[in-house]
Motif scaffolding. Structure first.
Motif, short mmCIF file in Angstrom:
data_model
loop_
_atom_site.label_atom_id
_atom_site.label_comp_id
_atom_site.label_asym_id
_atom_site.label_seq_id
_atom_site.Cartn_x
_atom_site.Cartn_y
_atom_site.Cartn_z
N VAL A 51 0.85 -1.20 0.00
CA VAL A 51 0.00 0.00 0.00
C VAL A 51 0.88 1.25 0.00
O VAL A 51 0.62 2.21 -0.74
CB VAL A 51 -0.97 0.00 1.21
CG1 VAL A 51 -1.71 1.33 1.33
CG2 VAL A 51 -1.96 -1.15 1.09
N ASN A 52 1.95 1.23 0.81
CA ASN A 52 2.84 2.39 0.86
C ASN A 52 3.52 2.65 -0.48
O ASN A 52 3.67 3.80 -0.90
CB ASN A 52 3.90 2.22 1.96
CG ASN A 52 3.32 2.38 3.34
OD1 ASN A 52 2.21 2.89 3.51
ND2 ASN A 52 4.04 1.92 4.35
N ARG A 67 -1.88 -9.49 4.13
CA ARG A 67 -0.84 -9.04 5.05
C ARG A 67 0.46 -9.75 4.73
O ARG A 67 0.47 -10.94 4.41
CB ARG A 67 -1.23 -9.36 6.50
CG ARG A 67 -2.48 -8.63 6.94
CD ARG A 67 -2.13 -7.56 7.91
NE ARG A 67 -3.32 -6.75 8.18
CZ ARG A 67 -3.31 -5.45 8.28
NH1 ARG A 67 -2.18 -4.79 8.13
NH2 ARG A 67 -4.39 -4.79 8.54
N SER A 68 1.55 -9.03 4.80
CA SER A 68 2.86 -9.61 4.56
C SER A 68 3.17 -10.63 5.65
O SER A 68 2.88 -10.41 6.83
CB SER A 68 3.92 -8.50 4.57
OG SER A 68 5.21 -9.06 4.61
N VAL A 100 0.59 -4.26 4.11
CA VAL A 100 -0.47 -4.85 3.30
C VAL A 100 0.01 -4.90 1.84
O VAL A 100 0.42 -3.88 1.29
CB VAL A 100 -1.78 -4.05 3.42
CG1 VAL A 100 -2.86 -4.63 2.50
CG2 VAL A 100 -2.26 -4.01 4.86
N LEU A 101 -0.05 -6.10 1.27
CA LEU A 101 0.35 -6.30 -0.12
C LEU A 101 -0.88 -6.28 -1.02
O LEU A 101 -1.91 -6.86 -0.69
CB LEU A 101 1.05 -7.65 -0.28
CG LEU A 101 2.34 -7.84 0.51
CD1 LEU A 101 2.79 -9.30 0.48
CD2 LEU A 101 3.43 -6.95 -0.05
N ILE A 102 -0.75 -5.60 -2.14
CA ILE A 102 -1.83 -5.52 -3.12
C ILE A 102 -1.34 -6.24 -4.38
O ILE A 102 -0.28 -5.92 -4.91
CB ILE A 102 -2.18 -4.05 -3.47
CG1 ILE A 102 -2.44 -3.23 -2.21
CG2 ILE A 102 -3.36 -4.00 -4.43
CD1 ILE A 102 -3.58 -3.72 -1.34
N SER A 103 -2.12 -7.22 -4.83
CA SER A 103 -1.75 -7.96 -6.04
C SER A 103 -2.98 -8.15 -6.92
O SER A 103 -4.11 -8.04 -6.45
CB SER A 103 -1.14 -9.31 -5.68
OG SER A 103 -2.07 -10.09 -4.94
N LEU A 104 -2.74 -8.41 -8.16
CA LEU A 104 -3.82 -8.61 -9.13
C LEU A 104 -4.45 -9.99 -8.98
O LEU A 104 -3.76 -10.97 -8.72
CB LEU A 104 -3.27 -8.50 -10.56
CG LEU A 104 -2.86 -7.12 -11.04
CD1 LEU A 104 -2.13 -7.24 -12.37
CD2 LEU A 104 -4.07 -6.22 -11.17
#
Length: 139
Positions: free
Chosen positions: A54-55, A85-86, A93-97
């Protein structure tokens, strides 16, 4: 003495008006994809890099987490991204497709070409404008 507070003397007004106009030009194209312009920006980053924190997204898009978090929640509700969550650091927080998010790229592939038609400007002029805007933003 020259009055510098005249609207026609300001850079802020044409920049603001152009930004609004550009976003309005994108709207009908993005409605077909069921995404907003800020959501489209997130998707473009992820189409290029698949996963970001997110960052990292906030830094790249110049958005604070208060703006980004609800936007990402809506993309997750639409089934376009996953938020996890990592394992290394629960605060991250990880964002992936998702597969659907990846497939959306194919549906979006003609948007840049359509925008060029709408703007009716040469690629050279557009590149020059983009370079100048980046120069100002990166100071």
């Amino acid at each position: 003495m020259e009055d510098l507070l005249k609207l026609e003397k300001q850079i802020c007004f044409p920049a603001y008006a152009f930004s609004r106009e550009l976003t309005n030009l994108y709207r009908p194209l993005l409605e077909k994809l069921d995404v907003t312009y800020p959501q489209y920006l997130v998707m473009m980053v992820l189409w290029d890099e698949f996963e970001k924190t997110v960052n990292q997204l906030g830094e790249k898009l110049r958005l604070d987490s208060g703006t980004l978090t609800p936007l990402l929640k809506r993309l997750e509700q639409k089934g376009l991204v996953n938020r996890t969550r990592s394992k290394k650091d629960e605060r991250v927080v990880l964002i992936s497709l998702t597969e659907t998010g990846t497939e959306l790229k194919e549906k979006a592939k003609d948007i840049p070409t359509e925008m060029l038609k709408f703007l009716d400007i040469s690629i050279e002029d557009l590149t020059q404008l983009k370079n100048l805007l980046n120069k100002i933003l990166n100071k």
